[in-house]
Design a protein around this motif. Structure first.
Motif, short mmCIF file in Angstrom:
data_model
loop_
_atom_site.label_atom_id
_atom_site.label_comp_id
_atom_site.label_asym_id
_atom_site.label_seq_id
_atom_site.Cartn_x
_atom_site.Cartn_y
_atom_site.Cartn_z
N THR A 52 51.40 23.06 23.10
CA THR A 52 51.47 22.34 24.39
C THR A 52 52.91 21.97 24.74
O THR A 52 53.17 20.98 25.43
CB THR A 52 50.61 21.07 24.34
N SER A 53 53.85 22.76 24.26
CA SER A 53 55.28 22.48 24.49
C SER A 53 55.60 22.46 25.98
O SER A 53 55.02 23.20 26.78
CB SER A 53 56.14 23.53 23.80
N LEU A 54 56.57 21.63 26.32
CA LEU A 54 57.05 21.52 27.70
C LEU A 54 58.36 22.29 27.83
O LEU A 54 59.25 22.17 27.00
CB LEU A 54 57.28 20.05 28.06
N LYS A 55 58.47 23.08 28.89
CA LYS A 55 59.69 23.82 29.16
C LYS A 55 60.43 23.16 30.32
O LYS A 55 59.87 22.98 31.41
CB LYS A 55 59.38 25.28 29.50
N LEU A 56 61.70 22.80 30.09
CA LEU A 56 62.55 22.21 31.12
C LEU A 56 63.63 23.21 31.50
O LEU A 56 64.30 23.77 30.64
CB LEU A 56 63.21 20.93 30.62
#
Length: 236
Positions: A52-56
């Motif tokens: 569930t990693s977030l990409k910025l």
């Protein structure tokens, strides 16, 4: 399935804290922090694997800080908190002349775009630190630092000066320097200009004092003449 990313410990506790929300198979942006608009996404193909990693993207200085992720489904709930450290190298020091100051020639050193806040230092031709006032610090709309450092120098044998930037990048420190040479003629021109201006001001002040004194003397003389004539008329 619900994946909710939000900020922790923001300076303004009343502000919206959501960074990204994924719910019921789609992204939802209705209450997202404005500065994150168009910059966040999840790895959709990895969700089934538990990623569930977030990409910025287009990272900003304001992205630095704590984040919390909540994951919830019909059979599972979990949360995790992470600390994100933003590191950006500031621009190479930009140097300019501010002109004649009390005690010598004013020089200005500026670096932009660094994070965290970089340090600036003025050096002479032998690498000795020059006296300077406190740094002036500001931040642009993305949260990156704009740092300025001023110093005042006098004419030397070389008229060679350097501004050094020190930037902490995780476990290492990066240094960048910009060298600057000032011609003796330029220093003399500024010095002579300042002296001429000072001489003109002093001369004008003297002239004004003389005019004022003469005006007062003339006024007193007229007053005395008027008083004498008045007494003569009264006597007659």
């Amino acid at each position: 399935m619900r994946v909710d990313w939000f900020r922790v410990n923001l300076p303004d506790p009343q502000s919206n804290i959501r960074v990204h929300l994924y719910q019921d198979g789609r992204d939802k942006y209705h209450d997202q922090i404005r500065s994150y608009e168009g910059r966040t996404s999840l790895f959709k193909e990895e969700l089934k694997k538990g990623n569930t990693s977030l990409k910025l993207t287009r990272v900003q200085g304001t992205d630095d800080g704590q984040y919390k992720c909540l994951v919830e489904s019909k059979t599972h709930y979990d949360d995790a908190t992470i600390q994100v450290h933003i590191r950006a190298l500031g621009s190479k020091p930009e140097l300019s002349i501010e002109g004649q100051k009390e005690g010598g020639m004013g020089l200005l050193c500026v670096s932009k775009g660094g994070f965290p806040e970089p340090e600036l230092e003025w050096l002479d031709s032998e690498g000795v630190t020059l006296s300077a006032g406190p740094s002036e610090t500001d931040r642009d709309y993305k949260g990156f630092y704009i740092v300025k450092l001023k110093t005042i120098v006098k004419e030397t044998d070389t008229n060679h000066f350097t501004c050094r930037l020190r930037q902490r990048q995780l476990s290492e420190q990066i240094n960048m320097e910009t060298e600057f040479h000032i011609s003796s003629e330029l220093i003399l021109v500024h010095t002579d200009t300042w002296r001429v201006a000072f001489a003109v001001i002093v001369s004008l002040s003297i002239v004004l004092v003389v005019i004022l004194a003469f005006t007062i003397w003339g006024w007193n003389r007229l007053s005395n003449d008027y008083g004498n004539r008045k007494r003569i008329k009264e006597f007659i």
